[in-house]
Motif scaffolding. Structure first.
Motif, short mmCIF file in Angstrom:
data_model
loop_
_atom_site.label_atom_id
_atom_site.label_comp_id
_atom_site.label_asym_id
_atom_site.label_seq_id
_atom_site.Cartn_x
_atom_site.Cartn_y
_atom_site.Cartn_z
N GLY A 191 -4.86 0.68 16.47
CA GLY A 191 -5.34 1.50 15.44
C GLY A 191 -5.67 0.84 14.36
N ARG A 192 -6.28 1.40 13.30
CA ARG A 192 -6.67 0.95 12.12
C ARG A 192 -5.70 0.05 11.13
NH1 ARG A 192 -9.18 5.37 8.70
NH2 ARG A 192 -7.69 6.69 9.86
N PRO A 193 -5.86 -1.07 10.47
CA PRO A 193 -4.85 -1.50 9.86
C PRO A 193 -4.24 -0.77 8.75
CG PRO A 193 -6.73 -3.05 9.95
CD PRO A 193 -7.22 -1.61 10.74
N VAL A 194 -2.87 -0.89 8.46
CA VAL A 194 -2.21 -0.13 7.43
C VAL A 194 -2.91 -0.13 6.37
CG1 VAL A 194 -0.07 0.25 6.19
CG2 VAL A 194 -0.06 -0.44 8.75
N PHE A 195 -3.48 -1.10 5.52
CA PHE A 195 -4.08 -1.31 4.44
C PHE A 195 -5.41 -0.29 4.34
CE2 PHE A 195 -6.75 -4.32 6.17
CZ PHE A 195 -8.27 -4.37 5.55
N GLN A 196 -5.99 -0.16 5.51
CA GLN A 196 -7.07 0.90 5.44
C GLN A 196 -6.54 2.19 5.42
OE1 GLN A 196 -9.75 0.10 8.80
NE2 GLN A 196 -10.22 -2.04 8.13
N LEU A 197 -5.42 2.59 5.92
CA LEU A 197 -4.90 4.06 5.68
C LEU A 197 -4.52 4.16 4.48
CD1 LEU A 197 -2.74 3.86 9.04
CD2 LEU A 197 -5.13 4.45 9.07
N LEU A 198 -4.17 3.31 3.60
CA LEU A 198 -3.57 3.29 2.42
C LEU A 198 -4.76 3.58 1.37
CD1 LEU A 198 -0.88 0.83 2.06
CD2 LEU A 198 -0.44 3.38 2.47
N GLN A 199 -6.16 3.06 1.82
CA GLN A 199 -7.25 3.24 0.91
C GLN A 199 -7.57 4.46 0.19
OE1 GLN A 199 -9.84 0.60 3.08
NE2 GLN A 199 -9.65 -0.99 1.40
N PRO A 200 -7.43 5.41 1.00
CA PRO A 200 -7.72 6.78 0.65
C PRO A 200 -6.88 7.26 -0.41
CG PRO A 200 -8.09 6.78 2.89
CD PRO A 200 -7.48 5.40 2.57
N LEU A 201 -5.71 6.71 -0.62
CA LEU A 201 -4.54 7.23 -1.33
C LEU A 201 -4.84 6.41 -2.73
CD1 LEU A 201 -1.66 7.19 0.82
CD2 LEU A 201 -3.39 9.14 0.49
N GLY A 202 -5.88 5.52 -2.90
CA GLY A 202 -6.06 4.72 -4.26
C GLY A 202 -5.72 3.49 -4.17
N LEU A 203 -5.23 3.07 -3.34
CA LEU A 203 -4.50 1.73 -3.01
C LEU A 203 -5.49 0.65 -2.52
CD1 LEU A 203 -1.20 2.29 -1.57
CD2 LEU A 203 -1.39 1.00 -3.39
N GLY A 204 -5.64 -0.28 -3.25
CA GLY A 204 -6.88 -1.50 -2.89
C GLY A 204 -5.98 -2.62 -2.24
N ILE A 205 -6.45 -3.72 -1.66
CA ILE A 205 -5.96 -4.70 -1.18
C ILE A 205 -6.70 -6.02 -1.63
CG2 ILE A 205 -7.38 -4.87 0.88
CD1 ILE A 205 -4.45 -5.77 2.53
N ARG A 206 -6.00 -7.34 -1.86
CA ARG A 206 -6.56 -8.31 -2.58
C ARG A 206 -6.09 -9.59 -1.62
NH1 ARG A 206 -4.95 -12.03 -6.45
NH2 ARG A 206 -3.31 -10.45 -7.07
N MET A 207 -6.96 -10.35 -0.90
CA MET A 207 -6.48 -11.35 -0.05
C MET A 207 -6.08 -12.70 -0.90
SD MET A 207 -6.12 -9.79 2.84
CE MET A 207 -5.58 -11.38 3.58
N THR A 208 -5.13 -13.05 -0.87
CA THR A 208 -4.69 -14.53 -1.61
C THR A 208 -4.30 -15.51 -0.70
OG1 THR A 208 -2.38 -14.02 -2.07
CG2 THR A 208 -3.73 -12.79 -3.46
#
Length: 217
Positions: A191-208
């Motif tokens: 399925g889609r990565p978990v971070f993509q599932l969270l994006q519609p809830l207003g959560l972003g992701i930054r790769m470090t």
């Protein structure tokens, strides 16, 4: 105004997304004409439009759908120039019963007698244990609860969610390297990565350099 009783080939249904597959569709997969790379899994608990409920809801069952094309959900088998389906003669059950002027039959199929990944993948396929292990290690979070209270999460809950996002991406990376999975096969298997599932809830992701970091609203 006269109610239509035949398909006008407007393409509207195809542009809204590929259909979920049902048990009657199993012969269409693989050698039947639809490769696994053209499928995407919506895991149980993901947020998706539910026409019966009349809005976006957490799915009660796992759904395997025909994937979208490009950056949107439009069915990858829709030929926009010809305004038709590229696999019309071997189209899924949901497409066969769909009548935009009478939606009773298609609504009756929603989340009913659907195919799951384990219905599709053979017992000796190396993908099968990976699918099961991923479900145990990286379950879909409670997105409905998160959506109604993302700002009220405790520090421990935020840390657990951060760990889940990182664990999911690490699992995928190892599986892709081990089996040489294409992006299409990855989206079918996990399925889609978990971070993509969270994006519609207003959560972003930054790769470090230390891995992915969630950015809270």
């Amino acid at each position: 105004m006269t109610t239509p009783t035949t398909c006008r080939r407007c393409g509207r249904c195809c542009l809204q997304g590929g259909p979920a597959l049902h048990r009657a569709d199993l012969p269409l997969i693989g050698d039947g004409g639809i490769p696994l790379e053209r499928l995407i899994t919506i895991r149980r608990g993901e947020l998706a439009d539910n026409p019966v409920a009349g809005g976006v809801r957490a799915t009660r069952v796992e759904l395997v759908k025909i994937a979208g094309s490009g950056r949107d959900w439009r069915c990858c088998y829709y030929d926009e120039a010809a305004r038709g389906c590229r696999i019309y003669g071997r189209r899924p059950q949901a497409c066969e019963v769909l009548q935009c002027w009478d939606t009773a039959a298609i609504l009756a199929l929603v989340e009913t007698d659907v195919l799951s990944r384990l219905d599709i993948v053979a017992a000796d396929d190396p993908l099968r244990p990976l699918i099961m292990n991923h479900e145990r290690a990286c379950p879909c979070p409670d997105l409905e609860r998160l959506g109604s209270g993302i700002s009220q999460l405790t520090e421990g809950e935020r840390t657990a969610l951060q760990d889940l996002v990182a664990r999911d991406l690490t699992f995928r990376d190892r599986a892709v390297r081990r089996l040489g999975l294409s992006l299409g096969l990855e989206l079918f298997a996990f399925g889609r990565p978990v971070f993509q599932l969270l994006q519609p809830l207003g959560l972003g992701i930054r790769m470090t350099s230390r891995g992915p970091v969630l950015q809270w609203p």
